[in-house]
Design a protein around this motif. Structure first.
Motif, mmCIF file in Angstrom:
data_model
loop_
_atom_site.group_PDB
_atom_site.id
_atom_site.type_symbol
_atom_site.label_atom_id
_atom_site.label_comp_id
_atom_site.label_asym_id
_atom_site.label_seq_id
_atom_site.Cartn_x
_atom_site.Cartn_y
_atom_site.Cartn_z
ATOM 1 N N SER A 48 39.599 41.866 44.951
ATOM 2 C CA SER A 48 39.317 40.749 45.849
ATOM 3 C C SER A 48 40.490 40.412 46.755
ATOM 4 O O SER A 48 40.315 39.774 47.789
ATOM 5 C CB SER A 48 38.898 39.518 45.045
ATOM 6 O OG SER A 48 39.939 39.139 44.195
ATOM 7 N N TYR A 51 40.655 42.088 50.856
ATOM 8 C CA TYR A 51 40.017 41.664 52.098
ATOM 9 C C TYR A 51 40.978 40.840 52.936
ATOM 10 O O TYR A 51 41.447 39.811 52.508
ATOM 11 C CB TYR A 51 38.755 40.858 51.801
ATOM 12 C CG TYR A 51 37.867 41.560 50.814
ATOM 13 C CD1 TYR A 51 37.110 42.640 51.190
ATOM 14 C CD2 TYR A 51 37.832 41.164 49.486
ATOM 15 C CE1 TYR A 51 36.326 43.312 50.282
ATOM 16 C CE2 TYR A 51 37.046 41.821 48.577
ATOM 17 C CZ TYR A 51 36.300 42.894 48.973
ATOM 18 O OH TYR A 51 35.531 43.545 48.071
ATOM 19 N N ASN A 54 38.235 41.061 58.082
ATOM 20 C CA ASN A 54 36.976 40.454 58.483
ATOM 21 C C ASN A 54 36.780 39.126 57.756
ATOM 22 O O ASN A 54 36.691 39.094 56.534
ATOM 23 C CB ASN A 54 35.828 41.423 58.169
ATOM 24 C CG ASN A 54 34.529 40.996 58.784
ATOM 25 O OD1 ASN A 54 34.127 39.840 58.668
ATOM 26 N ND2 ASN A 54 33.862 41.933 59.428
ATOM 27 N N LYS A 56 34.204 37.174 57.582
ATOM 28 C CA LYS A 56 32.925 37.090 56.870
ATOM 29 C C LYS A 56 33.045 37.723 55.487
ATOM 30 O O LYS A 56 32.646 37.131 54.489
ATOM 31 C CB LYS A 56 31.814 37.771 57.680
ATOM 32 C CG LYS A 56 30.435 37.709 57.014
ATOM 33 C CD LYS A 56 29.371 38.328 57.889
ATOM 34 C CE LYS A 56 29.442 39.826 57.802
ATOM 35 N NZ LYS A 56 28.319 40.520 58.413
ATOM 36 N N TYR A 57 33.625 38.919 55.420
ATOM 37 C CA TYR A 57 33.818 39.581 54.128
ATOM 38 C C TYR A 57 34.759 38.769 53.251
ATOM 39 O O TYR A 57 34.580 38.673 52.050
ATOM 40 C CB TYR A 57 34.384 40.990 54.301
ATOM 41 C CG TYR A 57 33.514 41.940 55.070
ATOM 42 C CD1 TYR A 57 32.133 41.796 55.094
ATOM 43 C CD2 TYR A 57 34.072 42.984 55.784
ATOM 44 C CE1 TYR A 57 31.350 42.674 55.815
ATOM 45 C CE2 TYR A 57 33.286 43.873 56.497
ATOM 46 C CZ TYR A 57 31.915 43.705 56.513
ATOM 47 O OH TYR A 57 31.143 44.562 57.207
ATOM 48 N N ASN A 58 35.784 38.194 53.876
ATOM 49 C CA ASN A 58 36.765 37.412 53.142
ATOM 50 C C ASN A 58 36.112 36.193 52.495
ATOM 51 O O ASN A 58 36.366 35.887 51.331
ATOM 52 C CB ASN A 58 37.884 36.993 54.096
ATOM 53 C CG ASN A 58 39.161 36.665 53.390
ATOM 54 O OD1 ASN A 58 39.273 36.811 52.185
ATOM 55 N ND2 ASN A 58 40.135 36.211 54.141
ATOM 56 N N SER A 61 33.488 37.454 49.776
ATOM 57 C CA SER A 61 34.174 38.021 48.613
ATOM 58 C C SER A 61 34.897 36.944 47.817
ATOM 59 O O SER A 61 35.020 37.049 46.603
ATOM 60 C CB SER A 61 35.153 39.117 49.037
ATOM 61 O OG SER A 61 36.255 38.569 49.722
ATOM 62 N N PHE A 112 32.022 45.834 49.806
ATOM 63 C CA PHE A 112 32.742 45.075 50.826
ATOM 64 C C PHE A 112 34.079 45.726 51.162
ATOM 65 O O PHE A 112 34.514 45.723 52.313
ATOM 66 C CB PHE A 112 32.954 43.624 50.399
ATOM 67 C CG PHE A 112 31.755 42.747 50.600
ATOM 68 C CD1 PHE A 112 30.853 42.960 51.619
ATOM 69 C CD2 PHE A 112 31.530 41.672 49.763
ATOM 70 C CE1 PHE A 112 29.749 42.152 51.815
ATOM 71 C CE2 PHE A 112 30.439 40.847 49.939
ATOM 72 C CZ PHE A 112 29.543 41.085 50.969
ATOM 73 N N LEU A 115 33.358 48.500 53.490
ATOM 74 C CA LEU A 115 33.068 47.969 54.822
ATOM 75 C C LEU A 115 34.355 47.531 55.513
ATOM 76 O O LEU A 115 34.508 47.698 56.722
ATOM 77 C CB LEU A 115 32.089 46.796 54.726
ATOM 78 C CG LEU A 115 30.672 47.149 54.272
ATOM 79 C CD1 LEU A 115 29.843 45.886 54.057
ATOM 80 C CD2 LEU A 115 29.998 48.078 55.264
ATOM 81 N N GLU A 116 35.270 46.977 54.757
ATOM 82 C CA GLU A 116 36.571 46.578 55.296
ATOM 83 C C GLU A 116 37.338 47.807 55.783
ATOM 84 O O GLU A 116 37.983 47.765 56.825
ATOM 85 C CB GLU A 116 37.370 45.831 54.221
ATOM 86 C CG GLU A 116 38.654 45.261 54.694
ATOM 87 C CD GLU A 116 38.518 43.934 55.422
ATOM 88 O OE1 GLU A 116 39.551 43.392 55.807
ATOM 89 O OE2 GLU A 116 37.399 43.453 55.631
ATOM 90 N N GLU A 119 35.986 48.762 59.080
ATOM 91 C CA GLU A 119 36.502 47.822 60.091
ATOM 92 C C GLU A 119 37.934 48.175 60.480
ATOM 93 O O GLU A 119 38.289 48.173 61.659
ATOM 94 C CB GLU A 119 36.438 46.397 59.547
ATOM 95 C CG GLU A 119 36.913 45.342 60.497
ATOM 96 C CD GLU A 119 35.898 44.970 61.559
ATOM 97 O OE1 GLU A 119 36.330 44.437 62.589
ATOM 98 O OE2 GLU A 119 34.699 45.222 61.362
#
Length: 154
Positions: A48, A51, A54, A56-58, A61, A112, A115-116, A119
């Motif tokens: 965790s 992140y 991003n 949104k992910y932050n 998460s 996530f 996805l990060e 990004e």
């Protein structure tokens, strides 16, 4: 993620092999679940912090991390206490559900993280393209120039 579960699996196999009927089946199962829940808590805590880019992910998460850590910490503490007392007042099924839920949360956090990474790769490529455009535009009017501390001869 798979590599982080090798040690707990080895621990569970050792517990099963060493039990040889000396303890009841419920204790062996609870030891395995207890190890899995502890591993999930460690995994959630470590991934965790990954992140950063991003928002949104932050945000998402952060909520998943909090939920996962609360579930796994409480379940681990109670199951450890019950294992030490050898008195199981809470059903093993509750701990199994906790292990499954926290494992699922680990998978979500791993997605996530991927996805990060995507990004980050996009931002790096964008930065490299912008730098290349700067080089091209500056090379049209000059024979040499500095860009980000590098000297380019054209």
């Amino acid at each position: 993620m798979i590599l982080s579960y090798i040690i707990p699996i080895v621990n569970i196999v050792i517990i099963v092999l060493l039990s040889n009927g000396a303890t009841n089946n419920k204790t062996v199962i609870m030891n395995g679940i207890n190890i899995l829940i502890a591993n999930n808590a460690c995994y959630i805590a470590s991934i965790s912090s990954y992140y950063k880019i991003n928002e949104k992910y932050n945000l998402i998460s952060g909520h998943i991390k909090t939920l996962g850590l609360v579930i796994s910490t409480v379940a681990f503490a109670i199951s450890t206490y019950e294992l030490q007392q050898n008195n199981f007042s809470i059903s093993v099924v509750v701990y199994e559900v906790c292990a499954i839920v926290t494992s699922f949360l680990c998978i979500i956090l791993t997605v996530f993280a991927q996805l990060e990474n995507v990004e980050i790769d996009k931002r790096i490529k964008k930065s490299m393209l912008e730098k290349a455009k700067d080089i091209i535009s500056k090379s049209e009017t000059k024979e040499s120039f500095d860009l980000d501390g590098e000297n380019f001869q054209v």
